[in-house]
Write a protein that holds these residues in place. Structure first.
Motif, short mmCIF file in Angstrom:
data_model
loop_
_atom_site.label_atom_id
_atom_site.label_comp_id
_atom_site.label_asym_id
_atom_site.label_seq_id
_atom_site.Cartn_x
_atom_site.Cartn_y
_atom_site.Cartn_z
N LEU A 115 15.15 0.45 16.28
CA LEU A 115 13.97 0.20 15.45
C LEU A 115 13.85 -1.29 15.17
N HIS A 116 12.65 -1.82 15.32
CA HIS A 116 12.36 -3.19 14.90
C HIS A 116 11.32 -3.15 13.78
N SER A 117 11.61 -3.82 12.68
CA SER A 117 10.72 -3.82 11.51
C SER A 117 10.25 -5.22 11.20
N TYR A 118 9.02 -5.32 10.72
CA TYR A 118 8.47 -6.59 10.23
C TYR A 118 7.76 -6.29 8.91
N LEU A 119 8.14 -7.00 7.84
CA LEU A 119 7.55 -6.83 6.52
C LEU A 119 6.97 -8.16 6.06
N GLU A 120 5.81 -8.10 5.42
CA GLU A 120 5.17 -9.29 4.89
C GLU A 120 4.52 -8.96 3.56
N GLY A 121 4.80 -9.77 2.54
CA GLY A 121 4.24 -9.52 1.23
C GLY A 121 4.32 -10.74 0.34
N GLN A 122 4.03 -10.52 -0.93
CA GLN A 122 4.02 -11.60 -1.91
C GLN A 122 5.20 -11.47 -2.86
N THR A 123 5.92 -12.60 -3.05
CA THR A 123 6.97 -12.68 -4.07
C THR A 123 6.68 -13.89 -4.96
N THR A 124 7.61 -14.18 -5.86
CA THR A 124 7.40 -15.24 -6.84
C THR A 124 8.26 -16.45 -6.52
N SER A 125 7.66 -17.64 -6.61
CA SER A 125 8.39 -18.88 -6.33
C SER A 125 9.20 -19.30 -7.54
N LEU A 126 9.97 -20.37 -7.37
CA LEU A 126 10.77 -20.90 -8.46
C LEU A 126 9.91 -21.36 -9.62
#
Length: 879
Positions: free
Chosen positions: A729-740
């Motif tokens: 299985l090959h997975s690719y995830l993309e989303g939003q997180t919080t910076s410093l």
């Protein structure tokens, strides 16, 4: 082909021979061969129940041909003589002389006394009643026969014009022939390939006795089950799990815990539906797993005892059934207690304006659990083509954990605080399911059904934390009380009808009315030992209502050149209202989705099948993702749900090939999927609590996955099989997180995951059997890091008791090591986190099974269909 050994008790050997001989005569007259069944196939299906099922349509013709020979019909003569028709009727009822009950599907042949030839015939119905109409005046005799009974001849039947004759009861005496063990080849394959699913026949597992459904699912191709029991299909944990095509609110709340309630040795098959048709709910982006438990169509009373004792778990199951005539009852109960221990460590660093805060944690825990389910089933045959059933089920799970937790906190590498805590967790639930189902069959493949289901679960997820002094005295206590209620009512109706000989159309409608409520609060102890509401910690409620209205249409076409097409579409409208009590409503829009599906299969030879499929799926959030209760049992690793979650939408593509190469079954599949608005776990630093990280769920954006699965089953000898699979299985995830700085930034992660399993089973003499199993799951890709894989292995032995009334067995799991260690490595601009868990799961167990009671064979009944809510995400790790 693998060889099985069966003891045939109530089999009439002359009848088997006459089936072969009569079939040969038929084939000699019918050059087209359309009615020809090889004698080897008849012998292969020579158990009583199989002959009743497979040969009923030809039995009358076979019987008449056979009795022609018995009464001296000329060799090579016609099966039925053309005879003048009249307006008289001959009727009666065929009874078992020993049991005084009707002999279903008994064969009746009518002979003319004048020329001693068969002129007409029929079969009895499910009550044993029969009638032959349009009989002309004359002298006749009747021959009544059925497998397992002596033939009965009724002579001197005189028919006068316009006169009907009722023969009353015709008693058949049973013929019991005790045979030695018969070797039957060509038994059902371990894996069966259908147009929209893969079926794993699980009845022969040895090591899973005394285990649960999670133990068994680890052996099913394309499935992965982690150490906590969380299931994923081709890398996606957004799947639906059904039990006998039925959902349950406990499945919706936590799949892993629900699987612990199902004993592995009560599972008959596991259906992996990778491309669900329009008939199924649109929920479950990864697919559907349907666990089918063992059933029977027998008459009488039985009681089956299953038990097992091990150093990590003990189980006891009692299952009984009673059937008399048209009515049947089942009563079952199963309980499993487990006891385990684990150690864990956590190194967690958070960053804030030039400073770093390091948390080092160590813990040891003792886990205790008691899981059980108790069920009462009832079914009644209203008539030849109608059936009614009802069921009541209660499931319980009680999980208790006692943990000693040590926390050391550093600021810029300087020790700032040390604390000792004792944490007691209680995760308790009780689930009640009640269903009523009705089905009406008009003709083969034409049927209408209506199904209802009411399900209600009460969940309690509480913990209390004692903060200790240096002398281990309790300085203060913090309690979290979290009560949840999940209830739903479902009604659906389905209709299907054939169009010609090679087409089938299905359509139906469904309504689901679901409510989820949560009430949570924090209490803190005072100097007097009383508890008051904690002013520093949140309390609140969640009232969540979800109504789903759906309709579907599906069309199946089978062509002469062995193509099968199954296409359809489904529309679902979801209406949601939610509020947080005094904090006001949560804005969640209503939505409608059109979800098409198409499945195509092609048989290119007698043993090779190709498949291709496309479907669209939606995934609604479950209660574990929605619940806003903030879990502070570990103040540096906090978790909470998100009541504002939206559903995700997934497009799935699949191609597959299955074939038999000599003694090897091979299945190869490749797949790809894209998910928008993907629901996954997200971790961020907490501004108000130094060094802490909060884990919640969010609609992160995109997730893409592609991979392949290879499964093979090899018969090395008739008594030795080896099967295994490889998953990539090959997975690719993309989303939003919080910076410093606290702003939103884009994050992504990708990588491969490898896994596989290997199982070998040997059947030895004198009822002995041995089985070995190994499983490996590789590194899991997450949005903010990775989680290492783990492995499991087992070895088991089984000895059948005399007359196969039961068995005794021994199994060992992970016996060469103390347990399994796995690591989670996560990173973001705000933190770095490394956690390790050591699970001491080395296990030795003794299993025992014994059956009490006696059943007689009966013909299969048309069973009612049940509600199938393939809906909402379960608990546990997500992706």
């Amino acid at each position: 082909m693998k060889t099985a050994r069966l003891s045939i008790i109530t089999l009439d050997v002359p009848v088997i021979l006459f089936l072969c001989i009569s079939n040969y005569n038929l084939n000699r007259k019918n050059h087209s061969g359309s009615l020809f069944i090889p004698c080897s196939e008849i012998m292969k299906k020579s158990t009583l129940s199989l002959i009743r099922n497979a040969s009923l349509s030809l039995l009358t013709l076979f019987l008449v041909q056979n009795v022609n020979a018995q009464v001296g019909a000329p060799a090579g003569g016609p099966i039925l003589e053309t005879a003048p028709k009249g307006n008289s009727k001959i009727s009666g009822i065929v009874l078992d002389s020993a049991a005084a009950k009707g002999v279903e599907f008994a064969s009746i042949a009518l002979f003319s006394v004048e020329d001693n030839k068969a002129i007409d015939g029929t079969t009895a119905d499910e009550t044993g009643r029969f009638s032959i109409t349009k009989v002309a005046p004359g002298n006749y005799k009747l021959l009544v026969s059925f497998i397992g009974f002596k033939d009965k001849s009724i002579d001197n039947i005189k028919i006068e014009k316009g006169r009907d004759i009722d023969l009353g009861s015709v008693q058949l005496a049973s013929t019991v022939q005790n045979l030695q063990e018969v070797t039957i080849t060509g038994e059902k394959s371990l894996i069966e390939e259908k147009v929209d699913r893969l079926v794993f026949n699980a009845e022969k597992d040895i090591t899973s006795k005394g285990g649960d459904a999670a133990d068994l699912l680890r052996k099913v191709p394309m499935l992965s089950v982690d150490l906590d029991g969380n299931v994923s299909l081709r890398g996606s944990s957004n799947i639906r799990v059904l039990i006998n095509n039925k959902p349950s609110t406990i499945i919706a709340s936590n799949v892993a815990d629900a699987l612990k309630q199902i004993p592995a040795d009560m599972i008959k098959t596991v259906e992996v539906i990778t491309s669900p048709s329009a008939k199924y709910d649109a929920e479950g982006s990864g697919g559907i797993i349907n666990i089918v438990t063992k059933k029977n169509n027998l008459q009488g009373l039985t009681l089956n005892i299953d038990s097992g004792v091990g150093n990590r778990g003990t189980n006891l199951g009692l299952n009984g059934s009673y059937r008399k005539g048209k009515m049947g009852f089942t009563l079952g109960g199963f309980g499993r207690a487990f006891y385990n221990k684990a150690t864990s460590s956590l190194d967690q660093t958070t960053f804030s304006e030039g400073s770093s805060f390091l948390t080092k944690q160590t813990s040891d825990a003792k886990d205790r659990g008691l899981f059980g389910q108790y069920s009462l089933g009832w079914d009644y045959d209203l008539g030849k083509n109608q059936a009614l059933s009802a069921g009541l089920r209660y499931g319980t799970r009680n999980f208790i954990q006692k943990q000693n937790l040590t926390i050391n906190q550093f600021e810029n590498d300087v020790l700032d605080l040390t604390s000792q805590r004792k944490v007691n967790r209680k995760d308790l639930s009780g689930t009640v399911d009640f269903n009523i189902d009705y089905i009406r069959t008009f003709k083969p493949q034409q049927e209408w059904s209506i199904s209802t289901l009411y399900s209600r679960t009460g969940l309690t997820n509480n913990f209390n934390t004692d903060l200790l002094t240096e002398s281990n005295a309790v300085a203060s206590t913090l309690k979290n009380e979290n009560k949840n209620r999940n209830s739903e009512f479902t009604i659906q109706t389905d209709y299907q009808t054939p169009i010609g000989k090679n087409q089938l159309i299905e359509f139906g409608a469904k309504g689901i009315f679901r409510t989820v409520d949560s009430d949570f609060r924090y209490l803190t102890s005072t100097e007097s030992g009383d508890f008051i509401l904690s002013p520093a910690n949140p309390s609140g409620v969640l009232n969540y209502s979800q109504n789903v209205a759906a309709g579907y249409v599906s069309y199946t076409l089978t062509t002469k050149n062995k193509y099968t097409f199954k296409a359809g579409t489904r529309y679902e409208f979801t209406g949601i209202t939610a509020d947080l009590g005094e904090e006001g409503a949560v804005s969640i829009p209503n939505y409608g989705n059109l979800v098409p599906s198409i499945n195509v299969s092609k048989s290119i030879s007698g043993s090779t099948t190709l498949k291709a499929a496309y479907n669209r799926r939606i995934q609604r959030p479950g209660i574990q993702q929605l619940n806003p209760n903030v879990n502070l049992s570990n103040p540096q690793s906090i978790s909470t749900g998100n009541p504002a979650l939206s559903p995700e939408l997934t497009d799935n593509f699949e191609i597959a090939m299955s074939t038999n190469i000599k003694k090897t079954y091979l299945n190869i599949s490749a797949f790809a999927r894209q998910t928008n608005n993907s629901i996954t776990q997200v971790r961020n630093a907490v501004d108000t609590l130094q060094g802490a990280i909060v884990t919640t769920f969010d609609n992160i954006g995109k997730q893409r996955a592609y991979g392949m699965n290879v499964f093979a089953n090899v018969y090395l000898t008739p008594k030795w099989t080896v099967n295994g699979s490889l998953d990539i299985l090959h997975s690719y995830l993309e989303g939003q997180t919080t910076s410093l700085e606290g702003t939103s930034v884009t994050a992504s992660n990708s990588g491969f995951n490898y896994g596989g399993r290997l199982m070998s089973q040997v059947t030895l003499r004198q009822g002995w059997g041995v089985q070995a199993f190994g499983f490996y799951r590789g590194k899991e890709i997450q949005l903010q890091g990775t989680r290492t894989g783990f492995y499991m292995y087992s070895l088991g032995f089984k000895k059948d008791l005399p007359n196969k009334k039961g068995s005794i067995g021994f199994a060992a799991e992970n016996f060469m090591t103390k347990g399994v260690k796995f690591t989670s490595d996560l990173t973001s601009p705000q933190f770095n986190q490394v956690s390790q868990t050591q699970l001491y799961n080395r296990n030795f167990k003794i299993t025992f099974n014994y059956a009490i009671g006696k059943m007689s064979f009966d013909a299969p009944k048309k069973r009612t269909k049940s509600v199938n809510n393939t809906d909402v995400i379960g608990g546990g790790e997500q992706k």
